[in-house]
Design a protein around this motif. Structure first.
Motif, PDB file in Angstrom:
ATOM      1  N   LYS A  65       0.870  -1.178   0.000  1.00 39.38           N
ATOM      2  CA  LYS A  65       0.000   0.000   0.000  1.00 39.38           C
ATOM      3  C   LYS A  65       0.906   1.227   0.000  1.00 39.38           C
ATOM      4  CE  LYS A  65      -3.193   2.587   3.055  1.00 39.38           C
ATOM      5  NZ  LYS A  65      -4.292   2.935   2.133  1.00 39.38           N
ATOM      6  N   VAL A  66       0.603   2.212  -0.849  1.00 41.21           N
ATOM      7  CA  VAL A  66       1.378   3.447  -0.902  1.00 41.21           C
ATOM      8  C   VAL A  66       0.425   4.626  -0.785  1.00 41.21           C
ATOM      9  CG1 VAL A  66       3.034   4.834  -2.206  1.00 41.21           C
ATOM     10  CG2 VAL A  66       3.075   2.344  -2.428  1.00 41.21           C
ATOM     11  N   ILE A  67       0.716   5.534   0.140  1.00 44.79           N
ATOM     12  CA  ILE A  67      -0.131   6.719   0.319  1.00 44.79           C
ATOM     13  C   ILE A  67       0.724   7.984   0.312  1.00 44.79           C
ATOM     14  CG2 ILE A  67      -2.022   5.588   1.531  1.00 44.79           C
ATOM     15  CD1 ILE A  67      -0.808   6.394   4.155  1.00 44.79           C
ATOM     16  N   ASP A  68       0.123   9.057  -0.104  1.00 46.81           N
ATOM     17  CA  ASP A  68       0.782  10.365  -0.147  1.00 46.81           C
ATOM     18  C   ASP A  68      -0.143  11.375   0.517  1.00 46.81           C
ATOM     19  OD1 ASP A  68       2.098  12.696  -0.690  1.00 46.81           O
ATOM     20  OD2 ASP A  68       1.821  12.621  -2.860  1.00 46.81           O
ATOM     21  N   VAL A  90       3.981  -7.964  -7.180  1.00 44.32           N
ATOM     22  CA  VAL A  90       3.233  -8.154  -5.935  1.00 44.32           C
ATOM     23  C   VAL A  90       1.853  -7.514  -6.047  1.00 44.32           C
ATOM     24  CG1 VAL A  90       5.346  -8.176  -4.563  1.00 44.32           C
ATOM     25  CG2 VAL A  90       4.084  -6.025  -4.860  1.00 44.32           C
ATOM     26  N   GLU A  91       0.981  -7.926  -5.157  1.00 41.33           N
ATOM     27  CA  GLU A  91      -0.350  -7.333  -5.105  1.00 41.33           C
ATOM     28  C   GLU A  91      -0.278  -5.970  -4.441  1.00 41.33           C
ATOM     29  OE1 GLU A  91      -3.352  -9.729  -3.361  1.00 41.33           O
ATOM     30  OE2 GLU A  91      -2.812 -11.537  -4.480  1.00 41.33           O
ATOM     31  N   ALA A  99      -2.532  -4.746   3.872  1.00 40.13           N
ATOM     32  CA  ALA A  99      -1.154  -4.526   3.438  1.00 40.13           C
ATOM     33  C   ALA A  99      -0.158  -5.091   4.440  1.00 40.13           C
ATOM     34  CB  ALA A  99      -0.906  -3.037   3.243  1.00 40.13           C
ATOM     35  N   SER A 100       0.903  -5.717   3.944  1.00 39.96           N
ATOM     36  CA  SER A 100       2.006  -6.153   4.802  1.00 39.96           C
ATOM     37  C   SER A 100       3.112  -5.100   4.819  1.00 39.96           C
ATOM     38  CB  SER A 100       2.562  -7.491   4.310  1.00 39.96           C
ATOM     39  OG  SER A 100       3.009  -7.392   2.965  1.00 39.96           O
ATOM     40  N   LEU A 101       3.192  -4.301   3.761  1.00 37.69           N
ATOM     41  CA  LEU A 101       4.197  -3.242   3.651  1.00 37.69           C
ATOM     42  C   LEU A 101       3.505  -1.960   3.207  1.00 37.69           C
ATOM     43  CD1 LEU A 101       7.237  -2.585   3.798  1.00 37.69           C
ATOM     44  CD2 LEU A 101       7.431  -3.318   1.420  1.00 37.69           C
ATOM     45  N   ILE A 102       3.666  -0.902   3.991  1.00 37.13           N
ATOM     46  CA  ILE A 102       2.998   0.373   3.706  1.00 37.13           C
ATOM     47  C   ILE A 102       4.051   1.453   3.566  1.00 37.13           C
ATOM     48  CG2 ILE A 102       1.340   2.094   4.551  1.00 37.13           C
ATOM     49  CD1 ILE A 102       0.204  -0.204   6.348  1.00 37.13           C
ATOM     50  N   THR A 114      -0.281  -3.497  12.840  1.00 35.38           N
ATOM     51  CA  THR A 114      -0.091  -4.750  13.571  1.00 35.38           C
ATOM     52  C   THR A 114       1.371  -5.197  13.515  1.00 35.38           C
ATOM     53  OG1 THR A 114      -0.489  -6.197  11.663  1.00 35.38           O
ATOM     54  CG2 THR A 114      -2.425  -5.398  12.877  1.00 35.38           C
ATOM     55  N   GLU A 115       1.673  -6.261  14.248  1.00 36.14           N
ATOM     56  CA  GLU A 115       3.031  -6.807  14.288  1.00 36.14           C
ATOM     57  C   GLU A 115       3.447  -7.387  12.935  1.00 36.14           C
ATOM     58  OE1 GLU A 115       2.712  -9.659  17.396  1.00 36.14           O
ATOM     59  OE2 GLU A 115       3.134  -8.204  18.996  1.00 36.14           O
ATOM     60  N   GLU A 116       2.491  -7.710  12.098  1.00 27.69           N
ATOM     61  CA  GLU A 116       2.793  -8.307  10.791  1.00 27.69           C
ATOM     62  C   GLU A 116       3.047  -7.249   9.724  1.00 27.69           C
ATOM     63  OE1 GLU A 116       0.085  -9.383  12.662  1.00 27.69           O
ATOM     64  OE2 GLU A 116       1.370 -11.000  13.434  1.00 27.69           O
ATOM     65  N   GLN A 117       3.018  -5.973  10.079  1.00 28.47           N
ATOM     66  CA  GLN A 117       3.149  -4.910   9.089  1.00 28.47           C
ATOM     67  C   GLN A 117       4.425  -4.092   9.300  1.00 28.47           C
ATOM     68  OE1 GLN A 117      -0.829  -3.196   9.959  1.00 28.47           O
ATOM     69  NE2 GLN A 117      -1.323  -3.581   7.810  1.00 28.47           N
ATOM     70  N   ILE A 118       4.914  -3.536   8.204  1.00 27.77           N
ATOM     71  CA  ILE A 118       6.052  -2.616   8.228  1.00 27.77           C
ATOM     72  C   ILE A 118       5.600  -1.301   7.608  1.00 27.77           C
ATOM     73  CG2 ILE A 118       8.375  -2.128   7.360  1.00 27.77           C
ATOM     74  CD1 ILE A 118       8.899  -5.122   7.297  1.00 27.77           C
ATOM     75  N   LEU A 119       5.860  -0.212   8.306  1.00 34.25           N
ATOM     76  CA  LEU A 119       5.551   1.123   7.793  1.00 34.25           C
ATOM     77  C   LEU A 119       6.842   1.805   7.368  1.00 34.25           C
ATOM     78  CD1 LEU A 119       3.629   3.579   7.386  1.00 34.25           C
ATOM     79  CD2 LEU A 119       4.119   4.196   9.767  1.00 34.25           C
ATOM     80  N   VAL A 120       6.899   2.247   6.117  1.00 37.61           N
ATOM     81  CA  VAL A 120       8.055   2.957   5.585  1.00 37.61           C
ATOM     82  C   VAL A 120       7.653   4.411   5.360  1.00 37.61           C
ATOM     83  CG1 VAL A 120       9.666   3.166   3.665  1.00 37.61           C
ATOM     84  CG2 VAL A 120       9.001   0.897   4.474  1.00 37.61           C
ATOM     85  N   LEU A 121       8.356   5.321   6.015  1.00 35.87           N
ATOM     86  CA  LEU A 121       8.061   6.747   5.878  1.00 35.87           C
ATOM     87  C   LEU A 121       9.127   7.440   5.031  1.00 35.87           C
ATOM     88  CD1 LEU A 121       6.930   7.667   9.524  1.00 35.87           C
ATOM     89  CD2 LEU A 121       5.485   7.452   7.503  1.00 35.87           C
TER      90      LEU A 121
END
Length: 288
Positions: A65-68, A90-91, A99-102, A114-121
Motif C-alpha cells: 500500500k502506498v499513500i501520499d 506483488v499485489e 497490506a504487509s508493507l505500507i 499490527t506486528e505483521e506490518q512494516i511502515l516505511v516513511l
C-alpha cells in the motif's frame, strides 16, 4: 517480467547493503545510519529513501500500500506503486489492514498497525538539529553527547513568539529515551501513533543518505515543556462530511460555489472503508 530484470529493481548487492543498514537502524532506535543511496528513476526529494527501503524489503508474498498525504491515488503514490508492482508483480491494495508493507509520505494511517506490518516513511530532512546547526560533523557530535538544547531552543522560541509550540509537522520526538528524532513531516496528530506501535517503522531519506527506525513496542515521546505540554491538532466540533468520523485527522475544504468550509477525512481509504461498513450495516438492517 523478463529474466534479465532484477526482482524489485535493485541488484542483490544493493539490497543486501540497504538491509544491513536497516538492521543497524533497528538495533539503535532513532539513530541515523548513513547508507549509499542509489540513483532512482524518480527525482531525489520525491520519496527515493522510502522507495529504496521498500524495494530492498519487499518479497513475492507481500501486499503493498502506498499513500501520499493520506491519499492512495495521488501522483506520487501511484507512480511509486506502479514502479514496485512492475518490478515485483506483488499485489497492491488501498486497504490498510490488507497490506504487509505500507509506504507513506506525510501520514501514518488511521487504522492501528499490527506486528505483521512494516511502515516505511519518506523523509526529506532527517536531522532534527539542522535548523540550528548546518554542519553534519557537529550534529553527529551533538547526538553522541546527547546535547539537544538546540531542539529545545526552537520550541522555546515558538512559545515566546506564538504562545505555544507551532510545529505544524515533523515535531521532534525522543526515541527509547536516548535519541531525538525527526519523525518525517507527519502532523503532530500522528506522533502518538509511533509510541509503543506494534509495527516496525522505517524512515528513509534518499537525498540525505540516511536510514533510521523505530522498532515495535518502542517508547516514543514528543518533545515538550512541563508547563507547555505537547498537544495534537484538534478538530473538536467538526466531523467528516462523508462518513461522520470525528476522531481522525481532517482536512478543511471550501466549497467553491458557496464559500462554506467543510471537513473530510485525510485518510481516503479509511473514509471509504467506513462508508462501506455503514452501507453494509444499513443493508443488513433493511433485510432484518
Amino acid at each position: 517480467m523478463n529474466n534479465t530484470t532484477h526482482f524489485a529493481f535493485f541488484d542483490e548487492g544493493s539490497k543486501k547493503e540497504i538491509r544491513r543498514t536497516t538492521l543497524k537502524a533497528v538495533a539503535i532506535p532513532g539513530y541515523q545510519v548513513p547508507f549509499a543511496s542509489r540513483e532512482m528513476p524518480i527525482a531525489r526529494g520525491w520519496g527515493t529513501g522510502g522507495l529504496q527501503l521498500t524495494l530492498s524489503l519487499i518479497g513475492k508474498e507481500d501486499t503493498l500500500k502506498v499513500i501520499d498525504q493520506g491519499a492512495d491515488e495521488s501522483v506520487n503514490a501511484v507512480s511509486i506503486k506502479k514502479l514496485v508492482q512492475q518490478t515485483t508483480g506483488v499485489e497492491v491494495t488501498d486497504h490498510t489492514e490488507a497490506a504487509s508493507l505500507i509506504q507513506s509520505r506525510h501520514r501514518i494511517p488511521e487504522v492501528p498497525l499490527t506486528e505483521e506490518q512494516i511502515l516505511v516513511l519518506q523523509v526529506p530532512t532527517p536531522e532534527p538539529l539542522r535548523d540550528v546547526e548546518a554542519s553534519e560533523y557537529v550534529t553527529k557530535r551533538l547526538h553522541a553527547e546527547e546535547e539537544y538544547s538546540g531542539a529545545w531552543l526552537l520550541l522555546f522560541e515558538q512559545i515566546m513568539k506564538y504562545g505555544k509550540t507551532a510545529t505544524g509537522a515533523d515535531h521532534p520526538v525522543y526515541v527509547n529515551g536516548r535519541y531525538v528524532m525527526a519523525p518525517s513531516p507527519i502532523p503532530r496528530f500522528d506522533n502518538p501513533k509511533m509510541h509503543i506501535s506494534k509495527a516496525l517503522t522505517l524512515l528513509g531519506a534518499g537525498r540525505e543518505k540516511k536510514i533510521y527506525a523505530v522498532p515495535p513496542y518502542t517508547d516514543v515521546t514528543s518533545l515538550a515543556f512541563e508547563d507547555y505540554p505537547f498537544a495534537v491538532e484538534t478538530f473538536a466540533g467538526h466531523a467528516c462530511h462523508l462518513c461522520g468520523a470525528t476522531d481522525v485527522f481532517l482536512d478543511e475544504l471550501v466549497d467553491e460555489a458557496t464559500g462554506i468550509a467543510y471537513y473530510q477525512c485525510n485518510d481516503t481509504s479509511y473514509c471509504i472503508d467506513r462508508l462501506n461498513s455503514q452501507e453494509q450495516v444499513e443493508v443488513e438492517h433493511h433485510h432484518a
